[in-house]
Each structure stands twice: as C-alpha cells, then as structure tokens.
Write a protein that holds these residues in place. Structure first.
Motif, mmCIF file in Angstrom:
data_model
loop_
_atom_site.group_PDB
_atom_site.id
_atom_site.type_symbol
_atom_site.label_atom_id
_atom_site.label_comp_id
_atom_site.label_asym_id
_atom_site.label_seq_id
_atom_site.Cartn_x
_atom_site.Cartn_y
_atom_site.Cartn_z
ATOM 1 N N UNK A 52 66.632 70.502 59.084
ATOM 2 C CA UNK A 52 66.235 71.916 59.050
ATOM 3 C C UNK A 52 66.397 72.524 57.654
ATOM 4 N N UNK A 53 67.245 71.897 56.804
ATOM 5 C CA UNK A 53 67.273 72.316 55.401
ATOM 6 C C UNK A 53 65.910 72.056 54.759
ATOM 7 N N UNK A 54 65.280 70.958 55.160
ATOM 8 C CA UNK A 54 63.945 70.633 54.623
ATOM 9 C C UNK A 54 62.971 71.781 54.879
ATOM 10 N N UNK A 55 62.948 72.276 56.112
ATOM 11 C CA UNK A 55 62.023 73.374 56.425
ATOM 12 C C UNK A 55 62.291 74.586 55.532
ATOM 13 N N UNK A 56 63.562 74.932 55.364
ATOM 14 C CA UNK A 56 63.884 76.118 54.554
ATOM 15 C C UNK A 56 63.555 75.909 53.082
ATOM 16 N N UNK A 57 63.833 74.712 52.584
ATOM 17 C CA UNK A 57 63.505 74.409 51.180
ATOM 18 C C UNK A 57 62.005 74.592 50.939
ATOM 19 N N UNK A 58 61.205 74.194 51.916
ATOM 20 C CA UNK A 58 59.754 74.277 51.752
ATOM 21 C C UNK A 58 59.229 75.700 51.961
ATOM 22 N N UNK A 59 60.024 76.560 52.595
ATOM 23 C CA UNK A 59 59.545 77.899 52.943
ATOM 24 C C UNK A 59 60.087 78.997 52.038
ATOM 25 N N UNK A 60 61.290 78.809 51.506
ATOM 26 C CA UNK A 60 62.025 79.954 50.933
ATOM 27 C C UNK A 60 61.298 80.574 49.737
ATOM 28 N N UNK A 61 60.704 79.746 48.896
ATOM 29 C CA UNK A 61 60.106 80.334 47.694
ATOM 30 C C UNK A 61 58.904 81.206 48.018
ATOM 31 N N UNK A 62 58.079 80.778 48.973
ATOM 32 C CA UNK A 62 56.936 81.640 49.303
ATOM 33 C C UNK A 62 57.395 82.895 50.051
ATOM 34 N N UNK A 63 58.467 82.783 50.834
ATOM 35 C CA UNK A 63 58.987 83.977 51.517
ATOM 36 C C UNK A 63 59.546 85.006 50.524
ATOM 37 N N UNK A 64 60.004 84.516 49.369
ATOM 38 C CA UNK A 64 60.609 85.427 48.384
ATOM 39 C C UNK A 64 59.632 85.866 47.291
#
Lengths: 199, 199
Positions: free
Chosen positions: B14-26
């Motif tokens: 689940x860290x993988x999902x966040x790593x792939x998502x966090x930059x576009x969310x921010x």
C-alpha cells in the motif's frame, strides 16, 4: 433485485460506521441489504488471537480509536469510546439472525450498535437489548426467548463458518457475487461494483 | 511551507499506491513531501511477527492482493503481483535516506517501487538498484558505496525507532503536525487536514 451481503459483528467498531452509512448510500437504488451477523471471535481464534487485534496490538488499537473519532465526525455519526471493548455481541447476533425478515430488523441493528458505540451500554446484557426492543415498540420477551433456541444458535454458528469459508477475516465485509470487500473504507467500492453489474 | 511526513517501506504494497499518487494529489499546493523511509521488520518483530502479516494471516494476504489489483486498476497504476513478497528494502531505504535533498530522489523512490510491484524485480539486489540509478542518469557507484556507510545505517535505524515512537505500526503512514494517518486510504484525509491548517 441486486443484493449486497453485509457481514458485520456487533463488537466491531468499523462495522458501526457501515451500519450507520449503508442505508443512506443505497437510497434511490434497487439494491437490497442482506444483513449477515457473524462472530469474529472464532475467526480470530483460528489466527491464534484470543482478543481483538486492537487490544493485542496496542499501537494499532490506539490509532483505531483516533481514526474512528475522525471518521465518525466526518460522517456525522454520534460516537464515544466505549468503556469496555470488545463487548460480546452473541445475543444481539442471535436476535438478528432469528428475525431477518422482520421490518424492524435494521432499526434493531442500528439501535444496538448505537447503544455500544454512542451510549456506552453493554450490549451483552439482555436488559439492554430488552430496552431496545421495547423502544422499537416490540414485545421483547418472546423475541429474547426465541433467540436462545438451539436452531437459532446453529444458524449463527453456520453463518460464522460460512464467513470463514468465504475468506472473511474481519468486519465489516461485503460480498458482491464472488467478490469480497473488506472494511468500511470499501463500502462505496462494493456498491459501485454492484451498480456496474446492474448496467 | 506546510509539510507532510510520509513514512513508507519499500516492501509495502500500500506504500506503493501512495508513492504513485501523492505527487499528483499535491500538485498545485504548497505542501512539501518529507520522504521518510523506514523498516517495518523491526516494528513487526516488536508485535511478535517475523514476517509480513499478509503472509502470517493467509486470508488477509489473499484479500490484500485482490484489493491491491482493484485499487491499482482504479488509480491507473501499473501493478503485477511480485513473485517474492516481501522483498527486502534495506538497501533502497539507505540510498533514499542518504540522498533526501537530491532532486532525483522522488524519481528513484517511484522507480524502485515500480521495479518491485510492476516489473517483478528484486529490489534487494544491488544490481537492480544500480540499473535504476543509471537509468535516471546518475553515477551509481559512489551512491551505492555511500549507502553502506555507518552514518547512513544509523540514520535509517534512528528513523525506524522514531516511527515506532510516533505510534507507527504499518505503512504507509502520514504525520501532519501531531496527527497520525495510516494507510493509502487515509492519504486524502491527511492532505485535507493539512489544507485545513493552512487556512
């Protein structure tokens, strides 16, 4: 008629959130809720746990209460940390499984969860459940008496075994066809899956 | 400048999902990501676990892979179940913690997670990490060499101890001020909390 099988445990904190949310999420849909009370205790025992993982693993438990407070606030659900956790949901589960076809069953489920997680009442105490039944306007004695019958006990035991066979390891869990969704966080995904199937 | 402390473990699905998502969310925010690699192994050991809970509790593990496939598809993130789990993220974590100020660090983190969870490559193998570093256009040898220094090892050990002290018990975890948010499911809530603080 499409259906969502909703496996829940009266002792489970995140089941409380889903119980309070599911009906409004399904409003204006043709989706029917199949209420599936079961017991987590026997399933946890098979994993070698004799208590809730939130008690066995204190950091996880501490976080869970914090998270639950935040979630309840976000959803506008009344919540206060119960003075005892987990509370035994055996009797409430038996009453539920013996009365699934009654029009009052969803009210009973909601009221019982609120007793535990909003009013800090001991749902293992038959008097607490009696009050809830009376509050709904029901004749409590025959309902309580009936819940102690062997056939009702067997129904609940079989449902817990069925949950285990379905790969369920926690609550709430939702079954859509052959797909398992675990956790209040996946309730919306489970409903989306159903609506996709409807198209 | 507001910051989100992002505690992650290279072995964590689940860290993988966040790593792939966090930059576009921010994107379009002024929020800065503080990358905080740490090791779950020592934290799991304190809970009496010598393996990932997804391996120790097979029903939970089976569900996790299914859930991860659904989530990755939902988010449009490439994913294939790795042939080995968990893979040891020690070396990748050391490279990360020794190079936090470098402009290429987020690319390295993303590429390493994708190696593990999309390309089925063993990120414990220094040659795999060397390829990633070279692919980014870097001189890999001094970076790999530096990651073996005692001061780098100590930095990672201290960060893992710090995570434990903060009440972190899994990954990904996000810290906003004094608030802990656990799981990819809470990433958006963590960002909302930060934006509320900004107002």
């Amino acid at each position: 008629m499409q259906q969502i099988e909703f496996f829940f445990e009266f002792a489970s904190t995140y089941s409380y959130l889903s119980v309070m949310r599911i009906e409004s999420l399904l409003r204006d849909s043709k989706i029917q809720i199949l209420w599936k009370p079961f017991l987590l205790g026997p399933i946890f025992k098979k994993q070698g746990w004799n208590d809730s993982p939130f008690n066995l693993f204190p950091a996880k438990g501490k976080y869970m209460w914090k998270d639950l407070q935040r979630r309840a606030k976000k959803y506008g659900i009344p919540f206060s940390i119960p003075s005892q956790f987990p509370r035994n949901g055996l009797l409430a589960s038996r009453i539920t499984i013996a009365n699934l076809e009654k029009s009052w069953i969803s009210t009973f489920i909601r009221e019982t969860f609120q007793a535990n997680f909003a009013k800090d009442l001991d749902i293992a105490n038959p008097e607490v459940l009696r009050s809830i039944l009376i509050g709904i306007g029901l004749d409590a004695d025959p309902i309580l008496e009936n819940s102690g019958k062997q056939e009702v006990k067997d129904l609940l035991r079989k449902q817990t075994e069925k949950a285990f066979e379905l790969g369920i390891f926690g609550a709430p869990s939702f079954i859509i066809g052959n797909e398992l969704f675990w956790g209040d966080d996946r309730l919306k995904d489970a409903i989306l899956e159903l609506k996709r199937n409807l198209q």
